[in-house]
Design an enzyme around this catalytic site. Sequence first.
Site, PDB file in Angstrom:
ATOM      1  N   THR A  25       0.831  -1.206   0.000  1.00 18.39           N
ATOM      2  CA  THR A  25       0.000   0.000   0.000  1.00 18.39           C
ATOM      3  C   THR A  25       0.865   1.256   0.000  1.00 18.39           C
ATOM      4  O   THR A  25       1.977   1.271   0.509  1.00 18.39           O
ATOM      5  CB  THR A  25      -0.935   0.042   1.221  1.00 18.39           C
ATOM      6  N   TYR A  33       8.840  13.999  16.886  1.00 19.99           N
ATOM      7  CA  TYR A  33       8.950  12.701  16.222  1.00 19.99           C
ATOM      8  C   TYR A  33       9.335  11.634  17.242  1.00 19.99           C
ATOM      9  O   TYR A  33       8.738  10.545  17.281  1.00 19.99           O
ATOM     10  CB  TYR A  33       9.989  12.755  15.102  1.00 19.99           C
ATOM     11  N   ASP A  44      -4.137   5.947   2.388  1.00 17.90           N
ATOM     12  CA  ASP A  44      -3.715   7.051   3.242  1.00 17.90           C
ATOM     13  C   ASP A  44      -4.090   6.632   4.659  1.00 17.90           C
ATOM     14  O   ASP A  44      -5.271   6.580   5.002  1.00 17.90           O
ATOM     15  CB  ASP A  44      -4.441   8.339   2.836  1.00 17.90           C
ATOM     16  N   THR A  80      18.198   5.789   3.799  1.00 18.27           N
ATOM     17  CA  THR A  80      16.921   5.703   3.097  1.00 18.27           C
ATOM     18  C   THR A  80      16.481   7.114   2.707  1.00 18.27           C
ATOM     19  O   THR A  80      17.165   8.095   2.979  1.00 18.27           O
ATOM     20  CB  THR A  80      15.842   5.077   3.989  1.00 18.27           C
ATOM     21  N   ASN A 126       4.541   0.593   8.444  1.00 14.19           N
ATOM     22  CA  ASN A 126       5.793   1.267   8.146  1.00 14.19           C
ATOM     23  C   ASN A 126       5.611   2.751   7.828  1.00 14.19           C
ATOM     24  O   ASN A 126       6.556   3.533   7.917  1.00 14.19           O
ATOM     25  CB  ASN A 126       6.465   0.566   6.957  1.00 14.19           C
ATOM     26  N   SER A 168       9.300   1.337  14.548  1.00 14.53           N
ATOM     27  CA  SER A 168       9.590   2.436  15.466  1.00 14.53           C
ATOM     28  C   SER A 168      10.960   2.994  15.102  1.00 14.53           C
ATOM     29  O   SER A 168      11.254   3.248  13.943  1.00 14.53           O
ATOM     30  CB  SER A 168       9.534   1.938  16.914  1.00 14.53           C
ATOM     31  N   LYS A 203       7.300   8.093  18.624  1.00 10.13           N
ATOM     32  CA  LYS A 203       7.857   6.745  18.693  1.00 10.13           C
ATOM     33  C   LYS A 203       7.807   6.198  20.120  1.00 10.13           C
ATOM     34  O   LYS A 203       7.642   4.987  20.320  1.00 10.13           O
ATOM     35  CB  LYS A 203       9.287   6.726  18.150  1.00 10.13           C
TER      36      LYS A 203
END
Length: 301
Positions: free
Chosen positions: A57, A173, A81, A208, A108, A159, A177
Amino acid sequence: MNLDTVHIPAYVPGHAFDPITQGNIVMKTWFITGASRGFGRVWTEAVLERGDKVAATARSLASIADLKEKYGDRVLTLELDVTKPDQAKAAVGQAHAHFGKLDIILNNAGYSLVGTIEEASADEVRALYETNIFGALSVIRAALPLLRKQGGGHILGVSSTLGHVTVPLIGYYCSSKWAFEAIHETLATEVKPFGIKVTIIEPGAYATEFGSPSSLKLAAGLDIYGDLRKQVYERLGSMQRGDPKATPEALFKMVDAENPPLRFNLGSQNLPWIRAAYADRLKTWEEWESVSDAAQGAPSQ
Protein backbone atom coordinates in the site's frame (compact mmCIF):
# COMPACT_ATOMS: atom_id res chain seq x y z
CA MET A 1 -1.43 -29.56 -3.14
CA ASN A 2 -1.14 -27.03 -0.36
CA LEU A 3 -0.14 -23.79 -2.04
CA ASP A 4 0.88 -22.26 1.29
CA THR A 5 3.79 -24.70 1.62
CA VAL A 6 5.95 -25.00 -1.45
CA HIS A 7 9.34 -26.72 -1.77
CA ILE A 8 11.62 -23.92 -2.98
CA PRO A 9 15.23 -22.91 -2.36
CA ALA A 10 15.70 -20.69 0.65
CA TYR A 11 16.21 -17.09 -0.48
CA VAL A 12 19.04 -15.09 1.03
CA PRO A 13 19.12 -11.48 -0.25
CA GLY A 14 22.25 -10.71 -2.18
CA HIS A 15 23.43 -14.35 -2.40
CA ALA A 16 22.94 -17.19 -4.83
CA PHE A 17 20.61 -20.07 -4.05
CA ASP A 18 22.32 -22.83 -2.10
CA PRO A 19 20.88 -26.28 -2.94
CA ILE A 20 22.28 -27.65 0.31
CA THR A 21 20.07 -25.37 2.42
CA GLN A 22 16.87 -25.70 0.39
CA GLY A 23 13.86 -26.90 2.30
CA ASN A 24 10.17 -26.49 2.99
CA ILE A 25 9.41 -22.82 3.54
CA VAL A 26 6.00 -21.75 4.76
CA MET A 27 4.99 -18.91 2.49
CA LYS A 28 3.61 -15.87 4.28
CA THR A 29 1.20 -13.17 3.21
CA TRP A 30 2.13 -9.62 4.21
CA PHE A 31 0.23 -6.34 4.42
CA ILE A 32 2.74 -3.47 4.20
CA THR A 33 2.04 0.25 4.52
CA GLY A 34 4.36 2.89 3.08
CA ALA A 35 5.61 0.50 0.39
CA SER A 36 6.64 3.16 -2.10
CA ARG A 37 10.02 4.11 -0.64
CA GLY A 38 12.55 3.57 2.14
CA PHE A 39 12.32 0.42 4.23
CA GLY A 40 8.81 -0.18 2.95
CA ARG A 41 10.04 -0.49 -0.62
CA VAL A 42 13.16 -2.51 0.25
CA TRP A 43 11.20 -4.97 2.39
CA THR A 44 8.30 -5.30 -0.05
CA GLU A 45 10.65 -6.26 -2.87
CA ALA A 46 12.66 -8.63 -0.65
CA VAL A 47 9.49 -10.34 0.59
CA LEU A 48 8.32 -10.88 -2.97
CA GLU A 49 11.75 -12.10 -4.07
CA ARG A 50 11.70 -14.82 -1.43
CA GLY A 51 8.36 -16.07 -2.72
CA ASP A 52 5.89 -14.60 -0.23
CA LYS A 53 2.78 -12.64 -1.16
CA VAL A 54 2.24 -8.95 -0.39
CA ALA A 55 -0.57 -6.45 -0.21
CA ALA A 56 1.55 -3.35 -0.85
CA THR A 57 0.00 0.00 0.00
CA ALA A 58 0.96 3.60 -0.62
CA ARG A 59 -0.73 6.98 -0.80
CA SER A 60 -0.24 6.93 -4.59
CA LEU A 61 -0.90 3.79 -6.62
CA ALA A 62 1.41 5.08 -9.35
CA SER A 63 4.37 4.88 -6.95
CA ILE A 64 3.99 1.09 -6.60
CA ALA A 65 2.53 0.20 -10.00
CA ASP A 66 5.82 -1.35 -11.14
CA LEU A 67 5.54 -3.99 -8.41
CA LYS A 68 2.48 -5.43 -10.11
CA GLU A 69 4.25 -5.46 -13.46
CA LYS A 70 7.23 -7.36 -12.03
CA TYR A 71 5.64 -9.74 -9.53
CA GLY A 72 2.18 -10.34 -11.01
CA ASP A 73 -0.43 -12.11 -8.90
CA ARG A 74 1.81 -12.39 -5.84
CA VAL A 75 1.33 -8.69 -5.14
CA LEU A 76 -1.84 -6.69 -4.63
CA THR A 77 -1.28 -2.94 -4.85
CA LEU A 78 -3.68 -0.72 -2.92
CA GLU A 79 -4.03 3.00 -2.40
CA LEU A 80 -3.97 3.84 1.29
CA ASP A 81 -3.72 7.05 3.24
CA VAL A 82 -3.37 5.71 6.78
CA THR A 83 -4.84 8.91 8.23
CA LYS A 84 -8.21 7.83 6.80
CA PRO A 85 -9.58 5.03 9.06
CA ASP A 86 -12.30 3.96 6.61
CA GLN A 87 -9.71 3.58 3.86
CA ALA A 88 -7.47 1.54 6.15
CA LYS A 89 -10.34 -0.79 7.06
CA ALA A 90 -11.27 -1.22 3.41
CA ALA A 91 -7.68 -1.90 2.33
CA VAL A 92 -7.07 -4.51 5.04
CA GLY A 93 -10.39 -6.17 4.28
CA GLN A 94 -9.72 -6.21 0.54
CA ALA A 95 -6.25 -7.68 1.04
CA HIS A 96 -7.58 -10.41 3.34
CA ALA A 97 -10.39 -11.29 0.93
CA HIS A 98 -7.97 -11.35 -2.02
CA PHE A 99 -5.38 -13.65 -0.47
CA GLY A 100 -7.59 -15.51 1.99
CA LYS A 101 -5.36 -14.65 4.95
CA LEU A 102 -2.89 -12.11 6.27
CA ASP A 103 0.03 -13.50 8.26
CA ILE A 104 1.99 -10.30 8.82
CA ILE A 105 0.78 -6.73 9.27
CA LEU A 106 3.69 -4.33 8.80
CA ASN A 107 3.01 -0.72 9.77
CA ASN A 108 5.79 1.27 8.15
CA ALA A 109 4.15 4.54 7.07
CA GLY A 110 5.44 7.60 8.94
CA TYR A 111 7.39 10.84 8.73
CA SER A 112 9.39 13.24 10.89
CA LEU A 113 8.58 16.77 12.01
CA VAL A 114 11.67 18.97 12.32
CA GLY A 115 11.45 21.82 14.78
CA THR A 116 12.07 22.59 18.43
CA ILE A 117 9.33 22.06 21.01
CA GLU A 118 8.63 25.80 20.88
CA GLU A 119 8.71 26.11 17.08
CA ALA A 120 6.34 23.39 15.92
CA SER A 121 2.68 24.35 15.91
CA ALA A 122 -0.10 22.34 17.52
CA ASP A 123 -1.55 21.58 14.09
CA GLU A 124 1.81 20.24 12.89
CA VAL A 125 2.11 17.99 15.94
CA ARG A 126 -1.45 16.72 15.51
CA ALA A 127 -0.77 15.91 11.85
CA LEU A 128 2.37 14.01 12.84
CA TYR A 129 0.41 11.90 15.31
CA GLU A 130 -2.38 11.30 12.79
CA THR A 131 0.11 9.44 10.61
CA ASN A 132 2.63 7.99 13.06
CA ILE A 133 0.18 6.90 15.76
CA PHE A 134 -3.45 6.99 14.68
CA GLY A 135 -2.59 5.74 11.19
CA ALA A 136 -0.94 2.64 12.61
CA LEU A 137 -3.84 2.16 15.02
CA SER A 138 -6.37 2.26 12.17
CA VAL A 139 -4.54 -0.56 10.40
CA ILE A 140 -4.19 -2.60 13.60
CA ARG A 141 -7.86 -2.20 14.51
CA ALA A 142 -8.88 -3.27 11.01
CA ALA A 143 -6.62 -6.32 11.13
CA LEU A 144 -7.26 -7.66 14.63
CA PRO A 145 -10.72 -9.20 14.04
CA LEU A 146 -9.38 -10.98 10.95
CA LEU A 147 -6.25 -12.23 12.74
CA ARG A 148 -8.32 -13.51 15.67
CA LYS A 149 -10.69 -15.32 13.32
CA GLN A 150 -7.85 -17.05 11.47
CA GLY A 151 -6.20 -18.01 14.76
CA GLY A 152 -3.11 -15.81 14.77
CA GLY A 153 -0.76 -13.50 12.95
CA HIS A 154 2.17 -11.19 13.52
CA ILE A 155 1.93 -7.42 13.86
CA LEU A 156 5.14 -5.52 13.08
CA GLY A 157 5.45 -1.84 13.91
CA VAL A 158 8.37 0.23 12.64
CA SER A 159 9.59 2.44 15.47
CA SER A 160 13.15 3.72 15.86
CA THR A 161 16.07 3.91 18.25
CA LEU A 162 14.42 7.26 18.98
CA GLY A 163 11.67 5.34 20.74
CA HIS A 164 14.15 5.16 23.65
CA VAL A 165 16.25 8.31 23.33
CA THR A 166 15.70 11.83 22.02
CA VAL A 167 17.44 14.29 19.71
CA PRO A 168 16.89 18.07 19.69
CA LEU A 169 14.78 19.43 16.80
CA ILE A 170 12.92 16.15 16.32
CA GLY A 171 11.52 15.84 19.82
CA TYR A 172 7.95 15.50 18.58
CA TYR A 173 8.95 12.70 16.22
CA CYS A 174 10.71 11.00 19.13
CA SER A 175 7.59 11.43 21.25
CA SER A 176 5.49 9.71 18.59
CA LYS A 177 7.86 6.75 18.69
CA TRP A 178 7.79 6.61 22.50
CA ALA A 179 3.98 6.46 22.30
CA PHE A 180 4.25 3.90 19.48
CA GLU A 181 6.41 1.68 21.70
CA ALA A 182 4.02 1.87 24.65
CA ILE A 183 1.01 1.07 22.49
CA HIS A 184 2.66 -1.97 20.91
CA GLU A 185 4.04 -3.28 24.20
CA THR A 186 0.55 -3.12 25.69
CA LEU A 187 -0.98 -4.64 22.56
CA ALA A 188 1.41 -7.59 22.74
CA THR A 189 0.04 -8.60 26.14
CA GLU A 190 -3.58 -8.04 25.14
CA VAL A 191 -3.53 -10.14 21.95
CA LYS A 192 -1.18 -12.95 23.03
CA PRO A 193 -4.11 -15.20 24.09
CA PHE A 194 -5.37 -15.09 20.49
CA GLY A 195 -2.09 -16.38 19.05
CA ILE A 196 -1.15 -12.94 17.72
CA LYS A 197 2.47 -11.86 18.05
CA VAL A 198 3.75 -8.29 18.16
CA THR A 199 7.24 -7.02 17.34
CA ILE A 200 8.51 -3.44 17.43
CA ILE A 201 11.21 -2.93 14.80
CA GLU A 202 13.73 -0.30 15.89
CA PRO A 203 16.04 0.79 13.06
CA GLY A 204 19.01 3.05 13.66
CA ALA A 205 20.29 5.53 11.08
CA TYR A 206 20.03 4.20 7.53
CA ALA A 207 20.60 5.61 4.08
CA THR A 208 16.92 5.70 3.10
CA GLU A 209 14.73 8.52 1.78
CA PHE A 210 13.59 9.25 5.33
CA GLY A 211 15.51 12.53 5.34
CA SER A 212 14.08 13.63 2.00
CA PRO A 213 11.49 16.43 1.66
CA SER A 214 8.75 13.84 1.09
CA SER A 215 9.48 12.26 4.50
CA LEU A 216 10.09 15.46 6.47
CA LYS A 217 7.95 18.39 7.52
CA LEU A 218 9.81 21.53 8.60
CA ALA A 219 8.36 23.85 11.23
CA ALA A 220 8.98 27.57 10.89
CA GLY A 221 12.30 28.28 12.63
CA LEU A 222 13.09 30.90 15.28
CA ASP A 223 16.43 32.70 15.04
CA ILE A 224 17.19 31.99 18.69
CA TYR A 225 17.62 28.30 17.84
CA GLY A 226 19.90 28.93 14.85
CA ASP A 227 23.09 27.71 16.55
CA LEU A 228 21.39 24.61 17.93
CA ARG A 229 19.94 23.83 14.52
CA LYS A 230 23.38 24.08 12.91
CA GLN A 231 24.94 21.79 15.53
CA VAL A 232 22.23 19.15 15.17
CA TYR A 233 22.35 19.20 11.36
CA GLU A 234 26.13 18.78 11.45
CA ARG A 235 25.83 15.90 13.89
CA LEU A 236 23.15 14.15 11.84
CA GLY A 237 25.06 14.74 8.62
CA SER A 238 28.17 13.03 9.99
CA MET A 239 26.37 9.95 11.33
CA GLN A 240 27.34 6.61 9.88
CA ARG A 241 24.30 5.23 8.06
CA GLY A 242 23.53 1.61 7.43
CA ASP A 243 22.62 -0.02 4.13
CA PRO A 244 18.84 -0.67 4.04
CA LYS A 245 19.40 -3.55 1.60
CA ALA A 246 21.29 -5.37 4.36
CA THR A 247 18.17 -5.53 6.56
CA PRO A 248 15.83 -8.07 4.87
CA GLU A 249 17.80 -11.13 5.95
CA ALA A 250 17.58 -10.04 9.59
CA LEU A 251 13.89 -9.23 9.19
CA PHE A 252 13.17 -12.69 7.80
CA LYS A 253 15.09 -14.43 10.59
CA MET A 254 12.93 -12.54 13.08
CA VAL A 255 9.54 -13.23 11.46
CA ASP A 256 10.42 -16.88 10.84
CA ALA A 257 11.41 -17.43 14.48
CA GLU A 258 9.06 -19.51 16.61
CA ASN A 259 9.22 -16.90 19.36
CA PRO A 260 10.03 -13.51 17.81
CA PRO A 261 11.09 -10.73 20.19
CA LEU A 262 8.88 -7.88 21.30
CA ARG A 263 11.65 -5.42 20.40
CA PHE A 264 14.04 -5.92 17.50
CA ASN A 265 16.96 -3.59 16.82
CA LEU A 266 18.24 -3.06 13.29
CA GLY A 267 21.82 -1.84 13.06
CA SER A 268 24.97 -1.99 15.15
CA GLN A 269 24.78 1.49 16.75
CA ASN A 270 21.45 1.17 18.53
CA LEU A 271 22.23 -0.94 21.55
CA PRO A 272 25.26 1.05 22.81
CA TRP A 273 23.24 4.28 22.62
CA ILE A 274 20.22 2.75 24.36
CA ARG A 275 22.37 1.02 26.98
CA ALA A 276 24.08 4.31 27.89
CA ALA A 277 20.75 6.15 28.07
CA TYR A 278 19.20 3.62 30.45
CA ALA A 279 22.34 3.47 32.58
CA ASP A 280 22.14 7.24 33.02
CA ARG A 281 18.44 7.05 33.92
CA LEU A 282 19.02 4.31 36.47
CA LYS A 283 21.89 6.27 38.01
CA THR A 284 19.68 9.35 38.42
CA TRP A 285 16.74 7.38 39.84
CA GLU A 286 19.04 5.63 42.32
CA GLU A 287 20.64 8.89 43.41
CA TRP A 288 17.20 10.27 44.28
CA GLU A 289 15.82 6.98 45.58
CA SER A 290 15.65 8.00 49.24
CA VAL A 291 13.79 11.20 48.40
CA SER A 292 11.42 9.34 46.12
CA ASP A 293 10.79 6.62 48.70
CA ALA A 294 9.95 9.19 51.36
CA ALA A 295 7.18 10.48 49.11
CA GLN A 296 5.38 7.15 49.54
CA GLY A 297 4.13 8.17 52.98
CA ALA A 298 2.77 5.91 55.65
CA PRO A 299 0.92 2.77 54.50
CA SER A 300 -2.84 3.26 54.41
CA GLN A 301 -4.92 1.06 56.67
